[in-house]
Design a protein around this motif. Structure first.
Motif, mmCIF file in Angstrom:
data_model
loop_
_atom_site.group_PDB
_atom_site.id
_atom_site.type_symbol
_atom_site.label_atom_id
_atom_site.label_comp_id
_atom_site.label_asym_id
_atom_site.label_seq_id
_atom_site.Cartn_x
_atom_site.Cartn_y
_atom_site.Cartn_z
ATOM 1 N N ALA A 61 51.842 -14.870 35.450
ATOM 2 C CA ALA A 61 50.961 -15.218 34.333
ATOM 3 C C ALA A 61 51.818 -16.211 33.531
ATOM 4 O O ALA A 61 51.205 -17.382 33.284
ATOM 5 N N SER A 62 52.805 -16.032 33.342
ATOM 6 C CA SER A 62 53.808 -17.012 32.357
ATOM 7 C C SER A 62 54.106 -18.307 33.219
ATOM 8 O O SER A 62 54.125 -19.278 32.522
ATOM 9 N N LEU A 63 54.376 -17.981 34.511
ATOM 10 C CA LEU A 63 54.970 -18.984 34.949
ATOM 11 C C LEU A 63 53.808 -20.180 35.420
ATOM 12 O O LEU A 63 53.836 -21.509 35.083
ATOM 13 N N LEU A 64 52.672 -19.510 35.751
ATOM 14 C CA LEU A 64 51.175 -20.565 35.765
ATOM 15 C C LEU A 64 51.166 -21.298 34.413
ATOM 16 O O LEU A 64 50.531 -22.435 34.477
ATOM 17 N N LYS A 65 51.354 -20.665 33.392
ATOM 18 C CA LYS A 65 51.088 -21.237 32.053
ATOM 19 C C LYS A 65 52.128 -22.236 31.642
ATOM 20 O O LYS A 65 51.959 -23.189 31.058
ATOM 21 N N LEU A 101 42.063 -10.639 36.210
ATOM 22 C CA LEU A 101 42.186 -10.208 34.865
ATOM 23 C C LEU A 101 43.534 -10.538 34.282
ATOM 24 O O LEU A 101 43.459 -10.481 32.926
ATOM 25 N N LEU A 102 44.406 -10.859 34.994
ATOM 26 C CA LEU A 102 45.748 -11.403 34.163
ATOM 27 C C LEU A 102 45.978 -12.919 34.348
ATOM 28 O O LEU A 102 46.797 -13.222 33.754
ATOM 29 N N LEU A 103 45.070 -13.663 35.108
ATOM 30 C CA LEU A 103 45.242 -14.993 35.494
ATOM 31 C C LEU A 103 43.942 -15.806 34.865
ATOM 32 O O LEU A 103 42.981 -16.272 35.545
ATOM 33 N N PRO A 104 43.569 -15.701 33.562
ATOM 34 C CA PRO A 104 42.306 -16.427 33.031
ATOM 35 C C PRO A 104 42.166 -17.821 33.266
ATOM 36 O O PRO A 104 43.393 -18.405 33.182
ATOM 37 N N GLY A 105 41.098 -18.369 33.584
ATOM 38 C CA GLY A 105 41.234 -19.733 33.888
ATOM 39 C C GLY A 105 41.471 -20.176 35.309
ATOM 40 O O GLY A 105 41.707 -21.431 35.436
ATOM 41 N N VAL A 106 42.080 -19.354 36.035
ATOM 42 C CA VAL A 106 42.359 -19.676 37.614
ATOM 43 C C VAL A 106 41.500 -18.938 38.446
ATOM 44 O O VAL A 106 41.281 -17.814 38.536
ATOM 45 N N ALA A 107 40.840 -20.013 39.285
ATOM 46 C CA ALA A 107 39.822 -19.314 40.428
ATOM 47 C C ALA A 107 40.846 -18.491 41.556
ATOM 48 O O ALA A 107 41.797 -19.403 41.923
ATOM 49 N N LEU A 108 40.545 -17.532 41.630
ATOM 50 C CA LEU A 108 41.182 -16.694 42.903
ATOM 51 C C LEU A 108 40.694 -16.655 44.276
ATOM 52 O O LEU A 108 39.392 -16.151 44.169
ATOM 53 N N ILE A 109 41.097 -17.004 45.233
ATOM 54 C CA ILE A 109 40.455 -16.959 46.614
ATOM 55 C C ILE A 109 41.392 -16.192 47.643
ATOM 56 O O ILE A 109 42.517 -16.735 47.816
ATOM 57 N N PRO A 110 40.845 -15.106 48.520
ATOM 58 C CA PRO A 110 41.628 -14.412 49.012
ATOM 59 C C PRO A 110 41.692 -14.861 50.367
ATOM 60 O O PRO A 110 40.699 -15.553 50.858
ATOM 61 N N PHE A 162 44.988 -6.952 45.137
ATOM 62 C CA PHE A 162 45.233 -7.727 43.867
ATOM 63 C C PHE A 162 43.950 -8.829 43.882
ATOM 64 O O PHE A 162 43.961 -9.367 42.889
ATOM 65 N N GLN A 163 43.145 -9.133 44.933
ATOM 66 C CA GLN A 163 42.284 -10.014 44.608
ATOM 67 C C GLN A 163 41.076 -9.661 43.419
ATOM 68 O O GLN A 163 40.488 -10.423 42.967
ATOM 69 N N HIS A 164 41.196 -8.211 43.150
ATOM 70 C CA HIS A 164 40.513 -7.646 42.081
ATOM 71 C C HIS A 164 41.157 -7.693 40.615
ATOM 72 O O HIS A 164 40.593 -7.506 39.816
ATOM 73 N N ILE A 165 42.537 -7.622 40.854
ATOM 74 C CA ILE A 165 43.362 -7.336 39.732
ATOM 75 C C ILE A 165 43.881 -8.600 39.195
ATOM 76 O O ILE A 165 43.765 -8.975 37.889
ATOM 77 N N LEU A 166 44.244 -9.621 39.807
ATOM 78 C CA LEU A 166 44.817 -10.982 39.438
ATOM 79 C C LEU A 166 43.857 -11.695 38.620
ATOM 80 O O LEU A 166 44.211 -12.328 37.581
ATOM 81 N N ALA A 189 40.636 -25.762 49.775
ATOM 82 C CA ALA A 189 40.974 -27.090 50.175
ATOM 83 C C ALA A 189 40.098 -27.941 49.246
ATOM 84 O O ALA A 189 40.816 -28.932 48.822
ATOM 85 N N LYS A 190 39.043 -27.763 49.085
ATOM 86 C CA LYS A 190 38.190 -28.612 48.193
ATOM 87 C C LYS A 190 37.920 -28.384 46.934
ATOM 88 O O LYS A 190 37.193 -29.193 46.145
ATOM 89 N N SER A 191 38.595 -27.348 46.152
ATOM 90 C CA SER A 191 38.472 -26.957 44.890
ATOM 91 C C SER A 191 39.057 -27.932 43.868
ATOM 92 O O SER A 191 40.037 -28.767 44.304
ATOM 93 N N VAL A 192 38.596 -28.192 42.720
ATOM 94 C CA VAL A 192 38.757 -29.422 41.935
ATOM 95 C C VAL A 192 39.228 -28.706 40.311
ATOM 96 O O VAL A 192 39.594 -29.366 39.721
ATOM 97 N N GLU A 193 39.080 -27.363 40.427
ATOM 98 C CA GLU A 193 39.511 -26.427 39.147
ATOM 99 C C GLU A 193 40.809 -25.844 39.302
ATOM 100 O O GLU A 193 41.099 -25.859 40.812
ATOM 101 N N PRO A 194 41.435 -25.321 38.303
ATOM 102 C CA PRO A 194 42.884 -24.651 38.797
ATOM 103 C C PRO A 194 42.423 -23.622 39.733
ATOM 104 O O PRO A 194 41.772 -22.734 39.194
ATOM 105 N N THR A 195 43.099 -23.308 40.990
ATOM 106 C CA THR A 195 42.787 -22.531 42.083
ATOM 107 C C THR A 195 44.122 -21.788 42.519
ATOM 108 O O THR A 195 44.843 -22.596 42.640
ATOM 109 N N ALA A 196 44.005 -20.611 42.845
ATOM 110 C CA ALA A 196 45.085 -19.866 43.512
ATOM 111 C C ALA A 196 44.486 -19.088 44.698
ATOM 112 O O ALA A 196 43.614 -18.619 44.790
#
Length: 626
Positions: free
Chosen positions: A292-296, A324-333, A318-322, A351-358
């Protein structure tokens, strides 16, 4: 094999010999490629001519266009159009995702060629038309007009019958496929690859094709293609197995090897200079807070990140956990056990995401994929196969774009992995900027956040237990076993890092005297599932156990004393051994002296192996407990 071909000095698209078509020059310019990469400058002239090529180049070096452009140019320079139901070229890819991506790049390229674009428009669905954005310069072209019509063949997305129906209806002349589905199509008597029509074959990520066990399929495919053809083999590395494939499938190929020297003028690297490869030392319970700190901390903030875990079960948890710890980042499994439709959908979303995505994934997304604008790769778990390390890193820093790849290692023995990689010409250095640090407060807060979510739904606890067991098994099987040893792990720190409510019962913790409950108080009898059906089933099973029904239901029918059954089993084994000895004696009577000698030598070898492995037994995992 012919001598190595050095990279071409001129990298201007319009300086190639033979010259590219005007529409191709317009296409690469519009796609943002102002000049060729070294691998493109070296490969395209050879493959457009009459040379087989073996291309070994670092990840992210532009290999896809290096074979797509020559294939398309060759097919569009024929004297006559390829006959109906005849195939002119084939591209074989190891995975569905890579094949889909190659097809997507090809569609973008053909969008600049009017006749091919019109053919693509005619065979596309309404949804695909919206994605393709093909601008047709003319509504109609004569039937004799040369054009490239591709077909994508993927197992799991369509049936072989549907693929054949599409082939017969649209008569594609360029196939992009995974090996199994391609072989099924080629076995049809309606699909033709004669010498008069077939131009070229491309094997992309050839080392991966062999690693995944496609050797037999490749041999059968090669046997169905004409020997007088052009063949291109593209790979990040050329192993002994790949060399065997080269000898069988290529004719006097020219080898193109593109290397990258470090910016300090040192030894050759296996990754582009635009990619920084770093590592961080992270205790088990600090990994997620540090992530979380690295992404920030990374500047500019990464738009697309890829987070690698070792197992599919870990991704499912972790798709359910992360989030909660990475607000503002969309998560795709994304992992290999997802149905093909889910994998394709999630990959397209990323591939097509335009917002911060992991993208939270396993090694299914480690090879060949050219995802636009990946800024950051984080290997939360080091790969079990060290060869995958370089390919994971290579998802960032592609085509000259700056990228950062960070590897998480535990302090102590795992630090030796840095030297292990250096010996393999893959140097990584400690991440010094940005500075990433977390304290005990952040680590405790992360554990508490995870456990709060897990306590809210027993299903998440079940996922956590399965994921942790799968992680332990993957860690134990790491190929660098002298570095990644399960013995001596800090189980309590691991449990906190995963947010576990308890450590599952496993052979690996035998002899560990720590607290399996991790100091967490849980009312297991009233720990509920959010899903009403699952909760009702749990309550029903608990009631049966309380009434003693569960014990009766699981007890096997008593068929007599165990001692009697043991004697019967022994007697049966003795009779079986007698029969075996009689069969061997009868067989030996008909053997020659040489055959008898070979038999005795084989028996000695078996006995020697048996002695060497005697006493080595693998403990059996007894499953998850409540």
């Amino acid at each position: 094999m012919a001598s190595e071909r050095p990279a071409s000095a001129s990298r201007a698209w319009d300086g190639l010999k033979p010259a590219l078509s005007e529409w191709t020059l317009d296409a690469v310019s519009s796609m943002g490629f102002s000049k060729m990469t070294p691998v493109q400058a070296s490969t395209i002239p050879l493959f457009m001519g009459n040379k087989d090529v073996v291309v070994e180049a670092v990840t992210g070096s532009g290999k896809t266009l290096a074979f797509l452009i020559p294939l398309v140019e060759r097919l569009l320079r024929l004297d006559d159009p390829i006959k109906k139901h005849h195939v002119g070229a084939i591209i074989i890819s190891p995975t569905r995702e890579l094949a889909t991506q190659i097809h997507s790049v090809l569609v973008s390229l053909l969008g600049f060629h009017g006749p091919s674009a019109a053919a693509l428009k005619a065979m596309s669905t309404p949804e695909e038309e919206d994605d393709m954005e093909i601008d047709l310069p003319a509504p109609f072209f004569p039937s004799k007009t040369l054009k490239v019509v591709p077909q994508l063949l993927l197992g799991g997305t369509t049936t072989p019958a549907q693929d054949l129906s599409t082939f017969l209806k649209h008569s594609p002349n360029l196939l992009i496929a995974t090996p199994g589905r391609l072989l099924e199509l080629l076995t049809s008597p309606h699909v033709h690859c004669p010498q008069s029509s077939f131009e070229a074959l491309v094997l992309d990520e050839a080392d991966r094709l062999l690693d995944l066990g496609f050797k037999d399929e490749l041999q059968k495919i090669l046997s169905r293609l004409p020997k007088q053809r052009r063949t291109g083999l593209f790979s990040a590395s050329v192993s002994e197995a790949v060399d065997q494939l080269i000898r069988v499938g290529l004719r006097n190929p020219v080898r193109v090897a593109v290397r990258v020297r470090s910016t300090t003028g040192g030894a050759e690297k296996r990754t582009p200079n635009s990619l920084q490869m770093r590592y961080l030392l992270t205790p088990p319970d600090a990994k997620l807070p540090i992530l979380a700190s690295l992404l920030k901390s990374v500047s500019p903030a990464p738009q697309k990140s890829i987070l690698y875990l070792s197992t599919c079960a870990a991704v499912d948890y972790f798709q359910h956990i992360l989030p909660l710890l990475l607000p503002g980042v969309a998560l795709i499994p994304l992992h290999g056990k997802h149905p093909p439709a889910v994998r394709n959908k999630n990959f397209a979303r990323f591939a097509k995401s335009v917002e911060p995505t992991a993208l939270l994934t396993t090694d299914v997304a480690a090879r060949g994929l050219d995802i636009p604008a990946v800024d950051l790769v984080v290997q939360i778990d080091p790969p079990s196969d060290p060869k995958a390390f370089i390919h994971r890193c290579g998802r960032a820093g592609r085509a000259g774009r700056r990228g950062l790849a960070v590897l998480f290692l535990q302090p102590g023995r795992e630090e030796d992995y840095v030297s292990f990689l250096a010996v393999r010409d893959t140097p990584v250095s400690l991440l010094e900027a940005p500075v990433v640090q977390v304290g005990d407060a952040e680590m405790s807060a992360a554990t508490e956040t995870i456990r709060t979510a897990v306590l809210a739904d027993r299903a998440l606890h079940d996922k956590a237990q399965r994921a942790f067991v799968s992680w332990v098994q993957a860690y134990r099987k790491h190929q660098a076993s002298s570095i990644f040893r399960i013995e001596g792990q800090d189980w309590e720190a691991l449990g906190r890092g995963w947010g576990l409510l308890k450590i599952p019962r496993m052979p690996e913790i035998k002899g560990w005297e720590g607290d399996r409950g991790l100091g967490v108080e849980v009312d297991w009898e009233n720990y509920r599932y959010k899903d009403k059906a699952r909760e009702a089933h749990r309550v029903e099973e608990a009631a049966k156990r309380a009434a003693g029904e569960g014990v009766v239901r699981k007890r096997k029918e008593d068929k007599g004393a165990w001692s009697g059954k043991r004697e019967a089993v022994k007697e049966k084994e003795v009779r079986r051994e007698r029969k075996r000895v009689r069969r061997e004696e009868e067989a030996m009577k008909t053997m020659t002296v040489e055959e008898l000698a070979e038999k005795r030598e084989l028996e000695r070898m078996i006995e020697r192996v048996r002695r060497e492995t005697k006493g080595i037994e693998e403990e059996e995992w007894n499953g998850l407990d409540d």
